[in-house]
Design an enzyme around this catalytic site. Structure first.
Site, PDB file in Angstrom:
ATOM      1  N   ASP A   8      -0.397   2.354  -2.814  1.00  0.00           N
ATOM      2  CA  ASP A   8       0.958   2.264  -2.270  1.00  0.00           C
ATOM      3  C   ASP A   8       1.883   1.535  -3.255  1.00  0.00           C
ATOM      4  O   ASP A   8       1.409   0.857  -4.175  1.00  0.00           O
ATOM      5  CB  ASP A   8       0.866   1.491  -0.942  1.00  0.00           C
ATOM      6  CG  ASP A   8       2.191   1.402  -0.220  1.00  0.00           C
ATOM      7  OD1 ASP A   8       3.030   2.321  -0.345  1.00  0.00           O
ATOM      8  OD2 ASP A   8       2.387   0.383   0.478  1.00  0.00           O
ATOM      9  N   ASP A  47       5.512  -0.255  -2.262  1.00  0.00           N
ATOM     10  CA  ASP A  47       6.190  -1.451  -1.728  1.00  0.00           C
ATOM     11  C   ASP A  47       5.216  -2.430  -1.095  1.00  0.00           C
ATOM     12  O   ASP A  47       4.375  -2.053  -0.279  1.00  0.00           O
ATOM     13  CB  ASP A  47       7.242  -1.034  -0.690  1.00  0.00           C
ATOM     14  CG  ASP A  47       8.325  -0.179  -1.323  1.00  0.00           C
ATOM     15  OD1 ASP A  47       8.553  -0.309  -2.541  1.00  0.00           O
ATOM     16  OD2 ASP A  47       8.930   0.625  -0.588  1.00  0.00           O
TER      17      ASP A  47
END
Lengths: 174, 174
Positions: free
Chosen positions: B7, B9
């Site tokens: 991922d 953020d």
């Protein structure tokens, strides 16, 4: 619900058609569709203008105003009621296209949500039950049922089941 | 080669840290980390400023200049030699972030190619062997081994194996 993965360019959007229209207004050179075979419609343009065509492809706004493929809005609207629909475009090579593609999609296919959109570099990590795409490179690693959507650059491919237009998609899936 | 889905953020980029720094320079209101629990760090900001925070999140440029999470560049560089690495971000809710995120990635992780980047709305169609993510909503449908990357908003989650920082990622995968 079964999941259908649908490509954008040459399947629901028509960058090649748009480019040919634009090019033909400026030049009298012929487009050679035979040279598109092998996967790239850019090669159908005269070689001295490949860079010109690529520059226009890479420019901001190009993907925002493309024509929509005939019958795709109506058919995907019906698919969206019976299947889990995802629109997946290998767009990372064209950084300026990303926002344009999302906005174009949500304008022309207003029943789709941003949750149904994927912009990627490689489709090998995308899983679903069906994939509709005009490129063998996207279909080849897919785990589900593969359909080649007919386009000028893939007329020489014989190994895949074809969908020639959106009326045929409706016949197969609806 | 095994595939790792990573991922962006709160895992390799730090939008929360950037927002807290910016906010603290303008306001003296306290951030309440307890209120972040449940999945959204935006809720840790005073309620009267949620809109302000969201507006800044949605603005062009916000995701282009975020801090990089400590040790992530070095560890992902090593992972990239032993695994098939894909960076997958649920970014479609933020149309202005798309190009910013791609450019940020290729600047800070120059050994990655655009082919390894996916920007999507929903991660349920992403397949791989491992997923490292700070959100349960992204991990829950994943078919491979799931790791929750620790962040202020997920400290209450107990059902997943955790990775607390990139040094721990290195210990597990390298």
């Amino acid at each position: 619900m079964e999941r259908i993965i649908i490509d954008m360019d040459e399947v629901i959007a028509d960058p090649m058609g748009d480019m040919i229209d634009w090019y033909s207004q400026q030049y009298e050179h012929a487009i050679d569709r035979q040279k598109m075979l092998g996967g790239s419609w850019v090669k159908g343009f005269p070689e001295e203008h490949h860079q010109l065509v690529m520059d226009r492809l890479l420019s901001p706004g190009f993907f925002r105003h493309l024509p929509v493929m005939k019958d795709s809005v109506e058919v995907i609207g019906e698919l969206n009621k019976k299947y889990e629909v995802f629109i997946v475009s290998a767009a990372m090579e064209f950084p300026n296209s990303l926002k344009d593609k999302l906005e174009w999609l949500l304008e022309h296919f207003p029943y789709l949500s941003w949750k149904q959109v994927v912009l990627c570099g490689d489709k090998k990590l995308i899983h679903g039950d069906y994939m509709i795409d005009d490129h063998v490179k996207n279909l080849k690693d897919f785990v589900g049922k593969k359909y080649l959507f007919t386009s000028a650059h893939n007329l020489d491919i014989t190994e895949y089941d074809r969908l020639n237009d959106w009326k045929e998609v409706a016949e197969v899936f609806l």
